[in-house]
Design a protein around this motif. Structure first.
Motif, PDB file in Angstrom:
ATOM      1  N   GLU A   1       0.980  -1.239  -0.078  1.00 49.78           N
ATOM      2  CA  GLU A   1       0.001   0.264   0.154  1.00 49.78           C
ATOM      3  C   GLU A   1       0.954   1.409   0.002  1.00 49.78           C
ATOM      4  OE1 GLU A   1      -3.678   2.161   2.723  1.00 49.78           O
ATOM      5  OE2 GLU A   1      -2.641   0.395   3.208  1.00 49.78           O
ATOM      6  N   ARG A   2       0.603   2.152  -0.865  1.00 49.81           N
ATOM      7  CA  ARG A   2       1.422   3.561  -0.785  1.00 49.81           C
ATOM      8  C   ARG A   2       0.255   4.566  -0.819  1.00 49.81           C
ATOM      9  NH1 ARG A   2       4.218  -0.039  -4.158  1.00 49.81           N
ATOM     10  NH2 ARG A   2       6.529   0.122  -3.747  1.00 49.81           N
ATOM     11  N   GLN A   3       0.716   5.616  -0.036  1.00 45.75           N
ATOM     12  CA  GLN A   3      -0.204   6.726   0.331  1.00 45.75           C
ATOM     13  C   GLN A   3       0.450   7.878   0.525  1.00 45.75           C
ATOM     14  OE1 GLN A   3      -3.828   6.210   2.775  1.00 45.75           O
ATOM     15  NE2 GLN A   3      -3.021   8.382   3.950  1.00 45.75           N
ATOM     16  N   SER A   4       0.289   9.119   0.142  1.00 47.38           N
ATOM     17  CA  SER A   4       0.963  10.323   0.189  1.00 47.38           C
ATOM     18  C   SER A   4       0.032  11.497   0.029  1.00 47.38           C
ATOM     19  CB  SER A   4       2.131  10.589  -0.919  1.00 47.38           C
ATOM     20  OG  SER A   4       1.479  10.511  -2.162  1.00 47.38           O
ATOM     21  N   GLY A   5       0.380  12.573   0.773  1.00 46.27           N
ATOM     22  CA  GLY A   5      -0.496  13.709   0.788  1.00 46.27           C
ATOM     23  C   GLY A   5       0.192  15.078   1.524  1.00 46.27           C
TER      24      GLY A   5
ATOM     25  N   LEU B   1      -5.375  14.471  -0.291  1.00 51.86           N
ATOM     26  CA  LEU B   1      -4.816  12.904  -0.576  1.00 51.86           C
ATOM     27  C   LEU B   1      -4.141  13.046  -2.093  1.00 51.86           C
ATOM     28  CD1 LEU B   1      -4.338  10.235   0.560  1.00 51.86           C
ATOM     29  CD2 LEU B   1      -6.436   9.620  -0.479  1.00 51.86           C
ATOM     30  N   LEU B   2      -2.797  12.837  -2.211  1.00 52.25           N
ATOM     31  CA  LEU B   2      -2.263  12.840  -3.416  1.00 52.25           C
ATOM     32  C   LEU B   2      -2.011  11.448  -4.072  1.00 52.25           C
ATOM     33  CD1 LEU B   2       0.456  15.194  -2.910  1.00 52.25           C
ATOM     34  CD2 LEU B   2      -1.381  16.077  -3.996  1.00 52.25           C
ATOM     35  N   ARG B   3      -1.970  10.474  -3.231  1.00 53.97           N
ATOM     36  CA  ARG B   3      -1.790   8.947  -3.749  1.00 53.97           C
ATOM     37  C   ARG B   3      -2.629   8.020  -2.900  1.00 53.97           C
ATOM     38  NH1 ARG B   3       3.721   6.160  -5.776  1.00 53.97           N
ATOM     39  NH2 ARG B   3       2.827   4.068  -6.146  1.00 53.97           N
TER      40      ARG B   3
ATOM     41  N   ASN C   1      -7.229   4.135  -5.375  1.00 53.65           N
ATOM     42  CA  ASN C   1      -8.543   4.343  -4.462  1.00 53.65           C
ATOM     43  C   ASN C   1      -8.553   5.821  -4.185  1.00 53.65           C
ATOM     44  OD1 ASN C   1      -9.112   1.550  -4.301  1.00 53.65           O
ATOM     45  ND2 ASN C   1      -7.651   1.186  -2.683  1.00 53.65           N
ATOM     46  N   ARG C   2      -7.735   6.615  -4.682  1.00 53.99           N
ATOM     47  CA  ARG C   2      -7.746   8.085  -4.304  1.00 53.99           C
ATOM     48  C   ARG C   2      -8.907   8.551  -5.174  1.00 53.99           C
ATOM     49  NH1 ARG C   2      -5.965  12.755  -7.653  1.00 53.99           N
ATOM     50  NH2 ARG C   2      -5.670  14.472  -6.170  1.00 53.99           N
ATOM     51  N   GLY C   3      -9.793   9.291  -4.075  1.00 51.96           N
ATOM     52  CA  GLY C   3     -11.064   9.980  -4.540  1.00 51.96           C
ATOM     53  C   GLY C   3     -12.330   9.061  -4.527  1.00 51.96           C
TER      54      GLY C   3
ATOM     55  N   ALA D   1     -11.347  10.018   0.315  1.00 54.33           N
ATOM     56  CA  ALA D   1     -11.644  11.205  -0.189  1.00 54.33           C
ATOM     57  C   ALA D   1     -10.189  12.226  -0.487  1.00 54.33           C
ATOM     58  CB  ALA D   1     -12.675  12.185   0.556  1.00 54.33           C
ATOM     59  N   LYS D   2     -10.412  12.949  -1.594  1.00 55.41           N
ATOM     60  CA  LYS D   2      -9.324  13.577  -1.790  1.00 55.41           C
ATOM     61  C   LYS D   2      -9.060  14.681  -0.952  1.00 55.41           C
ATOM     62  CE  LYS D   2      -9.536  12.931  -6.968  1.00 55.41           C
ATOM     63  NZ  LYS D   2      -9.738  13.477  -8.483  1.00 55.41           N
ATOM     64  N   ASP D   3     -10.177  15.266  -0.466  1.00 57.20           N
ATOM     65  CA  ASP D   3     -10.086  16.393   0.549  1.00 57.20           C
ATOM     66  C   ASP D   3     -10.808  16.085   1.834  1.00 57.20           C
ATOM     67  OD1 ASP D   3      -8.776  18.519  -1.366  1.00 57.20           O
ATOM     68  OD2 ASP D   3     -10.374  17.822  -2.407  1.00 57.20           O
ATOM     69  N   ARG D   4     -10.053  16.343   3.055  1.00 56.65           N
ATOM     70  CA  ARG D   4     -10.816  16.184   4.310  1.00 56.65           C
ATOM     71  C   ARG D   4     -10.444  17.354   5.175  1.00 56.65           C
ATOM     72  NH1 ARG D   4     -13.017  11.349   6.794  1.00 56.65           N
ATOM     73  NH2 ARG D   4     -13.102   9.643   5.032  1.00 56.65           N
TER      74      ARG D   4
END
Length: 398
Positions: free
Chosen positions: A225-229, A263-265, A277-279, A284-287
């Protein structure tokens, strides 16, 4: 596990910061020792209808899934499947190969198709699971103005970029995935050392030899899993008396906390297939979150606002249906009054959740779009499931 961080106060106003951290999560007791639940739900054998052509090459019959075994055996060889990877994987299984040698092909009877047992949620043999690992990086700064004006100096602002990579993620493997990963169609995969083949048991003797006996699903290290923001936070503290010059009494204080995340990725990779899964719901892209508190002696009042950006309802991709939930804000309010006497320490409180009675429905209560069964929305993802709710209570400390 370890972490390395650095920061530098370049001035009274600005402090850059960064951090690198490595973390591990060992499998828990349930993941290591769960017996699982027995099931007899039908699974489709990817090797049904496998045979050999007149030259001895692995292949499939034209109608591998026909109900009558005789129809399968008399349907002829599908030339497109000769020496296919899937056929080779199936005949690499000695039990399947023996059935083909004895009868001419793996033509399944109805009991063989419908009578496959197995377990779901079961743990693999001890020692199979390894710990999850994650690497996280954070870069940002903190801004704290020092002007000598109290109404301004109560502000603290920070912005950070973060990136998190999780490897060897532990997750549940469905029974059909055990089959498709043991007998793959793209690479030679059948092997006693293949952890997925360990979940597949076939009959080894008798007329049913080669047919599925048990297929189980369980817990395995299967993905990344990869996540960035970007996180932006503010904290503002103010004594209201500082706004009124010469005020001779306490007007209380105000604390305001805000947080915004872009959320960027966000993606999962399982068996080499990446899902973005972004969006989507839950990502959600924005919180945003806002918490305002007013404190004056024994009285405290809170107003909390949670904002969830527009999200697609197709994370589960059910029947190719998709929708889009709008941007929504949920507001909660609470009041507290603290009573302290020599013989009593009590707090009275009351409030309203979902003040404006917002509700975002996605469908029925049968989970058809991924929502929990019995709910018409996604409560675990922050969507209020009940509408406006009032409450009153008391806490007594003895």
């Amino acid at each position: 596990a370890y972490s390395v961080s650095a920061s530098r106060q370049f001035s009274n106003w600005v402090r850059p910061r960064m951090q690198y951290a490595r973390a591990v999560r060992a499998p828990n007791v349930g993941e290591l020792f769960s017996a699982g639940s027995e099931t007899f739900e039908t699974v489709v054998d990817p090797c049904r209808g496998v045979t050999r052509d007149p030259s001895g090459n692995p292949a499939f019959f034209n109608t591998p899934g026909a109900n009558d075994p005789g129809d399968v055996l008399n349907s002829g060889i599908d030339p497109a499947t000769v020496n296919s990877i899937l056929a080779q994987n199936c005949l690499a299984d000695p039990n399947v190969a023996q059935r083909v040698d004895e009868t001419g092909g793996l033509a399944l009877t109805q009991p063989e198709r419908d009578g496959t047992g197995g377990f779901t949620g079961a743990s693999p043999s001890f020692g199979t699971l390894v710990e999850e690992t994650s690497n996280s990086r954070t870069y940002g700064f903190v801004f704290t103005p020092k002007t000598g004006v109290r109404a301004v100096d109560g502000l603290e602002f920070s912005a950070d970029f973060y990136s998190i990579d999780i490897k060897s993620g532990i997750s549940q493997v469905p029974r059909d995935v055990s089959l498709t990963q043991c007998y793959r169609s793209d690479v030679l995969s059948f092997s006693p050392d293949n952890q997925f083949c360990g979940n597949v048991n076939r009959f080894t003797v008798g007329p049913q030899i080669g047919a599925l006996d048990e297929v189980s699903g369980g817990v395995l290290n299967i993905g990344t899993e990869r996540q960035s923001g970007v996180d932006v936070q503010t904290l503002y503290r103010l004594r209201l008396a500082d706004l009124v010059q010469g005020a001779g009494f306490d007007l209380g204080r105000v604390n305001v906390t805000t947080r915004y995340t872009r959320l960027l990725r966000q993606d999962f990779t399982v068996f080499g297939e990446k899902t973005d899964n972004r969006g989507k719901v839950g990502y959600a892209k924005d919180r945003a979150f806002v918490n305002m508190a007013y404190v004056n002696g024994p009285v405290t009042a809170y107003w909390q606002t949670t904002i969830i950006g527009a999200s697609d309802v197709d994370i589960f991709e059910v029947d190719d249906r998709a929708g889009r939930l709008p941007t929504v804000a949920f507001h909660d309010v609470q009041f507290r009054y603290n009573l302290q006497q020599d013989w009593l320490d009590m707090t009275l409180f009351g409030g309203v959740n979902n003040v404006f009675d917002k509700f975002v429905g996605v469908g029925g209560t049968n989970g058809d779009l991924g929502q929990p069964v019995g709910s018409r929305t996604f409560p675990a993802e922050g969507y209020e499931p009940f509408g406006r709710a009032w409450y009153l209570g008391a806490q007594i400390r003895l």
